[in-house]
Write a protein that holds these residues in place. Structure first.
Motif, PDB file in Angstrom:
ATOM      1  N   PRO A  27       0.802  -1.232   0.000  1.00  0.00           N
ATOM      2  CA  PRO A  27       0.000   0.000   0.000  1.00  0.00           C
ATOM      3  C   PRO A  27       0.831   1.276   0.000  1.00  0.00           C
ATOM      4  O   PRO A  27       0.436   2.278  -0.601  1.00  0.00           O
ATOM      5  N   SER A  40       5.734   4.052   6.922  1.00  0.00           N
ATOM      6  CA  SER A  40       5.978   2.662   6.518  1.00  0.00           C
ATOM      7  C   SER A  40       7.412   2.255   6.826  1.00  0.00           C
ATOM      8  O   SER A  40       7.663   1.142   7.309  1.00  0.00           O
ATOM      9  N   ALA A  50       3.898  -8.375   6.291  1.00  0.00           N
ATOM     10  CA  ALA A  50       2.502  -8.798   6.486  1.00  0.00           C
ATOM     11  C   ALA A  50       1.930  -8.256   7.792  1.00  0.00           C
ATOM     12  O   ALA A  50       0.732  -7.947   7.870  1.00  0.00           O
ATOM     13  N   THR A  51       2.771  -8.136   8.813  1.00  0.00           N
ATOM     14  CA  THR A  51       2.322  -7.575  10.099  1.00  0.00           C
ATOM     15  C   THR A  51       2.087  -6.083   9.975  1.00  0.00           C
ATOM     16  O   THR A  51       1.128  -5.535  10.543  1.00  0.00           O
ATOM     17  N   ILE A  53       1.257  -4.084   7.350  1.00  0.00           N
ATOM     18  CA  ILE A  53       0.208  -3.528   6.482  1.00  0.00           C
ATOM     19  C   ILE A  53      -1.038  -3.069   7.258  1.00  0.00           C
ATOM     20  O   ILE A  53      -1.440  -1.906   7.145  1.00  0.00           O
ATOM     21  N   PRO A  54      -1.672  -3.936   8.072  1.00  0.00           N
ATOM     22  CA  PRO A  54      -2.878  -3.461   8.777  1.00  0.00           C
ATOM     23  C   PRO A  54      -2.576  -2.368   9.799  1.00  0.00           C
ATOM     24  O   PRO A  54      -3.395  -1.466   9.997  1.00  0.00           O
ATOM     25  N   TYR A  55      -1.412  -2.428  10.453  1.00  0.00           N
ATOM     26  CA  TYR A  55      -1.047  -1.381  11.406  1.00  0.00           C
ATOM     27  C   TYR A  55      -0.873  -0.046  10.688  1.00  0.00           C
ATOM     28  O   TYR A  55      -1.321   0.999  11.167  1.00  0.00           O
ATOM     29  N   TRP A  56      -0.194  -0.074   9.554  1.00  0.00           N
ATOM     30  CA  TRP A  56       0.042   1.143   8.774  1.00  0.00           C
ATOM     31  C   TRP A  56      -1.293   1.766   8.351  1.00  0.00           C
ATOM     32  O   TRP A  56      -1.485   2.986   8.471  1.00  0.00           O
ATOM     33  N   GLU A  57      -2.205   0.936   7.900  1.00  0.00           N
ATOM     34  CA  GLU A  57      -3.502   1.456   7.442  1.00  0.00           C
ATOM     35  C   GLU A  57      -4.300   2.046   8.603  1.00  0.00           C
ATOM     36  O   GLU A  57      -4.891   3.130   8.480  1.00  0.00           O
ATOM     37  N   ARG A  58      -4.300   1.365   9.750  1.00  0.00           N
ATOM     38  CA  ARG A  58      -5.049   1.865  10.919  1.00  0.00           C
ATOM     39  C   ARG A  58      -4.421   3.142  11.460  1.00  0.00           C
ATOM     40  O   ARG A  58      -5.120   4.088  11.831  1.00  0.00           O
TER      41      ARG A  58
END
Length: 360
Positions: A27, A40, A50-51, A53-58
């Motif tokens: 992303p 990032s 993989a860990t 990606i969701p943290y970065w988006e949140r």
């Protein structure tokens, strides 16, 4: 070490072409926002893609700009970081955002030299942000890049060796000069992450194997030599579970050291075989108030990068409820729901959950 122009060209062009065809769809590669790219890079330090990606988006949804991050309370920032570990990254991110606002009008500076003046910006992060976000011909060396360059140019020496590190940075500086420096730096990192791997490297799929000295000499498995890792140290902490009405006592650690700046059930380091009397003394000293151990509520074990952590939970009480202590930045009596908003490590979160279960 100064490789020939032909050797450099045999690496640079094929690697960029390979990256264009094979890069992962991540992303942060879909944005030109320097703040998002910086975030990032900080999150990816010591943490798998993989860990992250969701943290970065949140985190971006919660703090969408440098201004939003700078204005947020540190507790909110640490709470948004919960579970990622290495919390000094989050504290430095927050401090750097505040300096970007105060010194640079809310816009990240565009050169590696200026970025290097901000908290948390070492040579790698400065080079990554300057090249990827701003197109500066700034080098970078991380673990993946070090491995790729060690093999391509047969760089000897153990990781951390000063002469080796200087050589790697010199090579990275030579290679980044040219078009698309940000993409080239990402190509180096991508190649190390997916093809030129530490073990079982995919040499037959490597786009630059004709220019790889280690491949030509059959030394790919030897370079770089493996760094000997020290066995994790054992660390035992006694945690005070001090209940009053509907609240529990929480403490905020000093900014330096393990779990620096984070909240916890007040903890004191104890020996692995500490008696109840010794544990009582340690907790009394940490809280600056008389403590009585009433019951052992359980144990939580966590494996950290450099430590085997054991958390022992003790229900405690005392004649006076402490509100400040020299051992902690702050003490606070909170309900469990209030505690959920505090910046707390995953280990301490598990301890709190175990304590709540035991108290029911």
């Amino acid at each position: 070490m100064t490789p020939s122009a032909a050797h450099l060209a045999s690496v640079r062009t094929p690697l960029l072409d390979w990256y264009d065809r094979n890069k992962r769809d991540l992303p942060w590669r879909r944005t030109k926002d320097p703040y998002a790219i910086w975030l990032s890079e900080v999150m990816l330090q010591q943490t798998q893609v993989a860990t992250v990606i969701p943290y970065w988006e949140r985190f971006l949804a919660r703090f969408p700009t440098v201004l939003a991050l700078a204005a947020a309370p540190l507790d909110d920032v640490l709470s948004g970081w919960k579970g990622l570990g290495y919390y000094s990254r989050a504290r430095n991110l927050h401090r750097a955002a505040q300096e970007v606002v105060s010194r640079f009008g809310g816009k990240l500076p565009s050169t590696a030299a200026e970025l290097l003046s901000l908290p948390g910006f070492g040579r790698y992060t400065s080079g990554a942000v300057a090249s990827i976000a701003f197109g500066e011909q700034a080098p970078l060396v991380d673990g993946n890049v070090a491995r790729v360059l060690s093999r391509l140019f047969e760089v000897e020496g153990l990781p951390g060796d000063r002469e080796r590190e200087a050589t790697l940075w010199e090579l990275a500086t030579l290679l980044v000069k040219g078009e698309r420096p940000g993409d080239f730096n990402q190509a180096l990192m991508e190649h190390g992450a997916t093809t030129c791997r530490p073990e079982n490297p995919l040499c037959l799929l490597c786009p630059v194997r004709t220019g790889c000295v280690a491949f030509r000499k059959g030394r790919v498995d030897e370079l770089p030599p493996a760094k000997v890792r020290a066995a994790p140290k054992k660390l035992t902490l006694a945690l005070a579970v001090w209940a009053h009405a509907d609240t529990l006592l929480f403490a905020r650690r000093a900014d330096s050291g393990l779990f620096g700046g984070l909240w916890e059930l007040p903890a004191a380091e104890v020996d692995e075989d500490a008696t109840e009397a010794e544990t009582t003394l340690r907790l009394t000293g940490a809280l600056g108030a008389g403590v009585k151990l009433e019951a052992m509520l359980g144990t939580v074990k966590r494996q950290l990068t450099h430590r085997d952590l054991t958390l022992r939970l003790y229900r405690v009480s005392g004649p006076l409820r402490p509100t400040r202590s020299a051992a902690f930045q702050e003490l606070r009596w909170c309900t469990p729901s209030e505690a959920a908003t505090l910046g707390m490590s995953t280990a301490m979160q598990r301890a709190l959950e175990a304590a709540m279960t035991a108290l029911k």
